[in-house]
Write an enzyme that holds these catalytic residues in place. Structure first.
Site, PDB file in Angstrom:
ATOM      1  N   GLY A   1       0.827  -1.204   0.000  1.00  0.00           N
ATOM      2  CA  GLY A   1       0.000   0.000   0.000  1.00  0.00           C
ATOM      3  C   GLY A   1       0.863   1.257   0.000  1.00  0.00           C
ATOM      4  O   GLY A   1       1.906   1.323   0.658  1.00  0.00           O
TER       5      GLY A   1
ATOM      6  N   TYR B   1      10.449  -2.483   7.468  1.00  0.00           N
ATOM      7  CA  TYR B   1      10.367  -3.887   7.883  1.00  0.00           C
ATOM      8  C   TYR B   1      10.439  -3.904   9.404  1.00  0.00           C
ATOM      9  O   TYR B   1      11.457  -4.287   9.992  1.00  0.00           O
ATOM     10  CB  TYR B   1      11.499  -4.719   7.280  1.00  0.00           C
TER      11      TYR B   1
HETATM   12  C1  LIG Z   1       5.837  -8.867   0.516  1.00  0.00           C
HETATM   13  C2  LIG Z   1       6.436  -7.557   0.937  1.00  0.00           C
HETATM   14  C3  LIG Z   1       7.325  -6.904   0.095  1.00  0.00           C
HETATM   15  C4  LIG Z   1       7.877  -5.682   0.453  1.00  0.00           C
HETATM   16  N1  LIG Z   1       8.748  -5.070  -0.417  1.00  0.00           N
HETATM   17  C5  LIG Z   1       9.289  -3.873  -0.085  1.00  0.00           C
HETATM   18  C6  LIG Z   1      10.191  -3.196  -0.966  1.00  0.00           C
HETATM   19  O1  LIG Z   1      10.499  -3.669  -2.058  1.00  0.00           O
HETATM   20  N2  LIG Z   1      10.710  -2.011  -0.565  1.00  0.00           N
HETATM   21  C7  LIG Z   1      10.379  -1.446   0.631  1.00  0.00           C
HETATM   22  O2  LIG Z   1      10.871  -0.354   0.928  1.00  0.00           O
HETATM   23  N3  LIG Z   1       9.525  -2.048   1.484  1.00  0.00           N
HETATM   24  C8  LIG Z   1       8.979  -3.251   1.148  1.00  0.00           C
HETATM   25  N4  LIG Z   1       8.111  -3.861   2.013  1.00  0.00           N
HETATM   26  C9  LIG Z   1       7.767  -3.197   3.282  1.00  0.00           C
HETATM   27  C10 LIG Z   1       6.619  -2.213   3.061  1.00  0.00           C
HETATM   28  O3  LIG Z   1       7.127  -1.032   2.483  1.00  0.00           O
HETATM   29  C11 LIG Z   1       5.982  -1.850   4.410  1.00  0.00           C
HETATM   30  O4  LIG Z   1       5.483  -2.996   5.023  1.00  0.00           O
HETATM   31  C12 LIG Z   1       4.870  -0.806   4.248  1.00  0.00           C
HETATM   32  O5  LIG Z   1       4.647  -0.187   5.484  1.00  0.00           O
HETATM   33  C13 LIG Z   1       3.586  -1.430   3.773  1.00  0.00           C
HETATM   34  O6  LIG Z   1       2.599  -0.454   3.565  1.00  0.00           O
HETATM   35  P1  LIG Z   1       1.061  -0.887   3.578  1.00  0.00           P
HETATM   36  O7  LIG Z   1       0.250   0.315   3.368  1.00  0.00           O
HETATM   37  O8  LIG Z   1       0.879  -2.042   2.645  1.00  0.00           O
HETATM   38  O9  LIG Z   1       0.934  -1.483   5.035  1.00  0.00           O
HETATM   39  P2  LIG Z   1      -0.094  -1.276   6.234  1.00  0.00           P
HETATM   40  O10 LIG Z   1       0.028  -2.542   7.002  1.00  0.00           O
HETATM   41  O11 LIG Z   1      -1.438  -0.884   5.746  1.00  0.00           O
HETATM   42  O12 LIG Z   1       0.540  -0.067   7.037  1.00  0.00           O
HETATM   43  C14 LIG Z   1       1.850  -0.064   7.533  1.00  0.00           C
HETATM   44  C15 LIG Z   1       1.978   0.982   8.640  1.00  0.00           C
HETATM   45  O13 LIG Z   1       1.633   2.274   8.162  1.00  0.00           O
HETATM   46  C16 LIG Z   1       0.456   2.774   8.808  1.00  0.00           C
HETATM   47  N5  LIG Z   1      -0.364   3.402   7.777  1.00  0.00           N
HETATM   48  C17 LIG Z   1      -0.904   2.790   6.697  1.00  0.00           C
HETATM   49  N6  LIG Z   1      -1.557   3.673   5.948  1.00  0.00           N
HETATM   50  C18 LIG Z   1      -1.437   4.878   6.546  1.00  0.00           C
HETATM   51  C19 LIG Z   1      -1.914   6.184   6.218  1.00  0.00           C
HETATM   52  N7  LIG Z   1      -2.643   6.398   5.129  1.00  0.00           N
HETATM   53  N8  LIG Z   1      -1.623   7.204   7.058  1.00  0.00           N
HETATM   54  C20 LIG Z   1      -0.885   6.990   8.171  1.00  0.00           C
HETATM   55  N9  LIG Z   1      -0.403   5.771   8.522  1.00  0.00           N
HETATM   56  C21 LIG Z   1      -0.669   4.716   7.709  1.00  0.00           C
HETATM   57  C22 LIG Z   1      -0.179   1.563   9.422  1.00  0.00           C
HETATM   58  O14 LIG Z   1      -0.980   1.882  10.547  1.00  0.00           O
HETATM   59  C23 LIG Z   1       1.037   0.744   9.806  1.00  0.00           C
HETATM   60  O15 LIG Z   1       1.608   1.247  10.982  1.00  0.00           O
HETATM   61  C24 LIG Z   1       7.548  -5.104   1.691  1.00  0.00           C
HETATM   62  C25 LIG Z   1       6.675  -5.765   2.554  1.00  0.00           C
HETATM   63  C26 LIG Z   1       6.120  -6.972   2.197  1.00  0.00           C
HETATM   64  C27 LIG Z   1       5.181  -7.677   3.132  1.00  0.00           C
END
Ligand SMILES: Cc1cc2nc3c(=O)[nH]c(=O)nc-3n(C[C@H](O)[C@H](O)[C@H](O)COP(=O)(O)OP(=O)(O)OC[C@H]3O[C@@H](n4cnc5c(N)ncnc54)[C@H](O)[C@@H]3O)c2cc1C
Ligand SMILES: *[C@@H]1O[C@H](CO)[C@@H](O)[C@H](O)[C@H]1NC(C)=O
Ligand SMILES: *[C@@H]1O[C@H](CO)[C@@H](O)[C@H](O)[C@H]1NC(C)=O
Ligand SMILES: *[C@@H]1O[C@H](CO)[C@@H](O)[C@H](O)[C@H]1NC(C)=O
Ligand SMILES: *[C@@H]1O[C@H](CO)[C@@H](O)[C@H](O)[C@H]1NC(C)=O
Ligand SMILES: *[C@@H]1O[C@H](CO)[C@@H](O)[C@H](O)[C@H]1NC(C)=O
Ligand SMILES: *[C@@H]1O[C@H](CO)[C@@H](O)[C@H](O)[C@H]1NC(C)=O
Length: 528
Positions: free
Chosen positions: A174, A469
């Site tokens: 996301g 992470y």
């Molecule tokens: C399979 C996988 C691959 C990945 N690959 C990479 C990569 O290539 N490069 C890299 O840098 N990282 C990578 N990551 C890590 C990824 O960047 C983080 O896990 C990121 O926080 C995920 O964002 P999300 O919105 O999907 O997560 P969520 O679980 O929705 O949110 C993560 C955190 O941010 C907070 N948050 C979410 N949305 C908002 C918002 N709109 N406003 C304020 N706070 C918010 C949530 O409360 C939580 O604390 C990877 C993770 C996974 C699981």
């Protein structure tokens, strides 16, 4: 009476065990009433346990199935806002009825903190905030937090082949969480992080105020570009600067296992990769494989690269700088930038519509950790590291060593909260996955031993780690009550180095009562 016993009692017990509710008092029902008074048809965007869609709405974006078990604490309600005012109302009602709020965008948090809490909580799920508006003329885009990186990449590529965006590899992450913590990917050596390219944002703070860059001020605007999600407010959308990419790029993969001198080549790679031209990003993925050649399990180092140019320029460049790799023309493929995202995601490179599929990747249980390596490792060090992948619990383990240098070296450590910049040879992301719950202990123990092994090679004075992470092993906030500066600085300095202090100052200014919090969110200083 029988009917009542069978249908109502189990339901009550679920609520009790899930949120520790005190049924004499009804803060929960008050919360729903509060929403219904402020949001028209609030029931159409609110999911509680008695809504049949609750499990699937909760589950929809849980990437780490470790936090999707019957014993995982569940939110009292999930709210899926459609409008900014829905977000303001949810903040108001959670605050007034004693619920913690967890914001979720893509649900990829590796510790599940966007949808799991140890205190009664509700989830604000931005699944309906997923617009991507690309303006090729000005080379910018407005992207809402609930969009995925894949939807952003697709949205750019649908309009132009010569612009891109430097964010993470995995296309189901996301935007909301990713940009809140940095965002490193295959364009990182050329352009830096996703968060380096944020030029404006729309955020709702704990008091329900809607803020943009101008109205939030530069301190807060600095903090939200990498200082962590669920800390300063709900970011609804981001304005980002797009970057130029050539219409044709080249990708390659060369695999070497232990029997093919992998450790020697690996050792050489770390001396070269950070010094290569910015147009060439390389990464090494280490994993256990069954080798038909060797006829047994071995460990493979998979050398992968993205070159912002054509094969004919790449081959001589590698032959000069890194001949040990033995890169052949057959190992290289030319494609568009957007296809290269799929290539690094280990997916078929067409149709690119896969980027829009949020369930294209398997979902497993996982534990992750990270390191930043500043001093070259010895060859024996690499050998010991690779040999650890022959142990039990490593069938689905992978490490991604990502070359830094280039643009990452040029950006100041305090430019945005992400501090891991100049002098880093590579970032090391360790991930272990498992399918059966029984394997969790074995796999997590292995991960902790691997991390312990790497302590000899990671930065000595301060072991830096990447906030995106999250690793709760590094320490957590008190779930109920006050967390001291000293307590939080144990993990805070690892993620943010000296930027931690400024983040605490901004947090104290914008959210002094710590309404937005999780296990590793920046705490405010207690006012005297
Ligand atoms: C399979 C996988 C691959 C990945 N690959 C990479 C990569 O290539 N490069 C890299 O840098 N990282 C990578 N990551 C890590 C990824 O960047 C983080 O896990 C990121 O926080 C995920 O964002 P999300 O919105 O999907 O997560 P969520 O679980 O929705 O949110 C993560 C955190 O941010 C907070 N948050 C979410 N949305 C908002 C918002 N709109 N406003 C304020 N706070 C918010 C949530 O409360 C939580 O604390 C990877 C993770 C996974 C699981
Ligand atoms: C439940 O809440 C009521 C009213 O606040 C209080 O009097 C009572 O002691 C609480 N019961 C428990 C078990 O906490
Ligand atoms: C949750 O999602 C996973 C993977 O997408 C799926 O296997 C599982 O059946 C889902 N569970 C529920 C309760 O929807
Ligand atoms: C790279 O090319 C060589 C020589 O053609 C070939 O033997 C090897 O299998 C290729 N490796 C990969 C990962 O494609
Ligand atoms: C490994 O390296 C040694 C010494 O440099 C060399 O003699 C040998 O041929 C290499 N093996 C392979 C499979 O490349
Ligand atoms: C390797 O082989 C074992 C059994 O021989 C099998 O269970 C496992 O799935 C294989 N792993 C890979 C990566 O192919
Ligand atoms: C998304 O990918 C999954 C896994 O490959 C597949 O089962 C599903 O059908 C795809 N969905 C769409 C809409 O293409």
């Amino acid at each position: 009476m029988k009917f009542l016993q069978f249908s109502v009692l189990p339901f009550l017990m679920v609520i009790l065990s899930v949120s520790g509710a005190n049924l004499t008092h009804h803060p929960h029902r008050d919360f729903l009433r509060c929403l219904s008074l402020r949001i028209e048809n609030s029931c159409t965007i609110t999911y509680t346990h008695n809504n049949p869609s609750y499990p699937s709405v909760l589950n929809a974006s849980i990437q780490n199935t470790r936090f999707s078990t019957p014993t995982t604490p569940k939110p009292y309600a999930i709210i899926t806002p459609r409008k900014t005012s829905d977000v303001q109302s949810t903040i108001f009602c959670s605050k007034n009825h004693g619920f913690q709020l967890r914001i979720r965008s893509g649900g990829h948090d590796v510790e599940g903190v966007s949808y799991v809490s140890q205190v009664p909580f509700v989830v604000l799920d931005l699944v309906n905030f997923r617009d991507v508006k690309v303006d090729t003329k000005n080379e910018v885009a407005w992207v809402q937090s609930g969009a995925t990186t894949g939807e952003l990449y697709y949205g750019i590529a649908a309009k132009t082949q010569t612009l891109g965006f430097p964010a993470g590899i995995c296309h189901t992450i996301g935007i909301g969480g990713h940009l809140s913590g940095g965002g490193f990917g295959i364009l990182g050596r050329k352009y830096g992080l996703a968060a380096d390219h944020i030029i404006d944002a729309k955020m709702v703070d704990a008091n329900g105020r809607v803020l943009h860059r101008k109205s939030m001020g530069e301190d807060l605007f600095w903090a939200i570009r990498g200082g962590g999600g669920n800390t300063f407010g709900v970011v609804l959308a981001w304005k980002i600067k797009l970057v130029p990419v050539p219409p044709v790029v080249t990708v390659f993969t060369v695999n070497k296992n232990l029997e093919q001198n992998a450790t020697k080549i690996f050792h050489r790679w770390q001396q070269i990769a950070h010094k290569l031209p910015n147009d060439l990003f390389t990464t090494v993925w280490v994993m256990k494989v069954n080798s038909s050649q060797v006829g047994k399990k071995t460990v493979e180092a998979s050398f992968k690269g993205l070159f912002l140019g054509r094969i004919d320029e790449l081959i001589p460049l590698i032959q000069y700088a890194f001949p040990e790799l033995g890169l052949a023309r057959e190992n290289c493929t030319q494609m568009s930038w957007v296809q290269s995202v799929l290539y690094f995601g280990a997916l078929p490179i067409e149709p690119v519509e896969i980027l829009l599929n949020r369930s294209a990747l398997p979902r497993l249980s996982l534990k992750a950790k990270t390191d930043y390596i500043r001093e070259p490792m010895s060859e024996a060090g690499f050998e010991g590291f690779m040999n650890m992948f022959l142990e039990e619990g490593t069938d689905l383990a992978i490490t991604m060593m990502e070359a830094f240098g280039g643009k990452m070296d040029e950006i100041r450590e305090n430019e945005i909260p992400f501090p891991h910049r100049s002098g880093i040879l590579f970032e090391s992301v360790y991930i272990v996955q498992w399918i059966n719950e029984e394997d969790a202990g074995l796999c997590i123990n292995w991960m902790r031993r691997l991390y312990n092994y790497m302590s000899s090679y990671a930065s000595k004075s301060l072991r830096e780690a990447y906030y995106n992470y999250k690793d709760l092993d590094l320490g957590i906030n008190n779930v109920n009550g006050y967390t001291s500066y000293e307590q939080a600085s144990v993990w805070g300095l690892k993620y943010f180095k000296n930027n931690f202090k400024r983040l605490v100052r901004v947090k104290t200014m914008i959210d002094p009562t710590n309404f937005f919090s999780n296990e590793q969110s920046i705490p405010p200083l207690l006012s005297p």
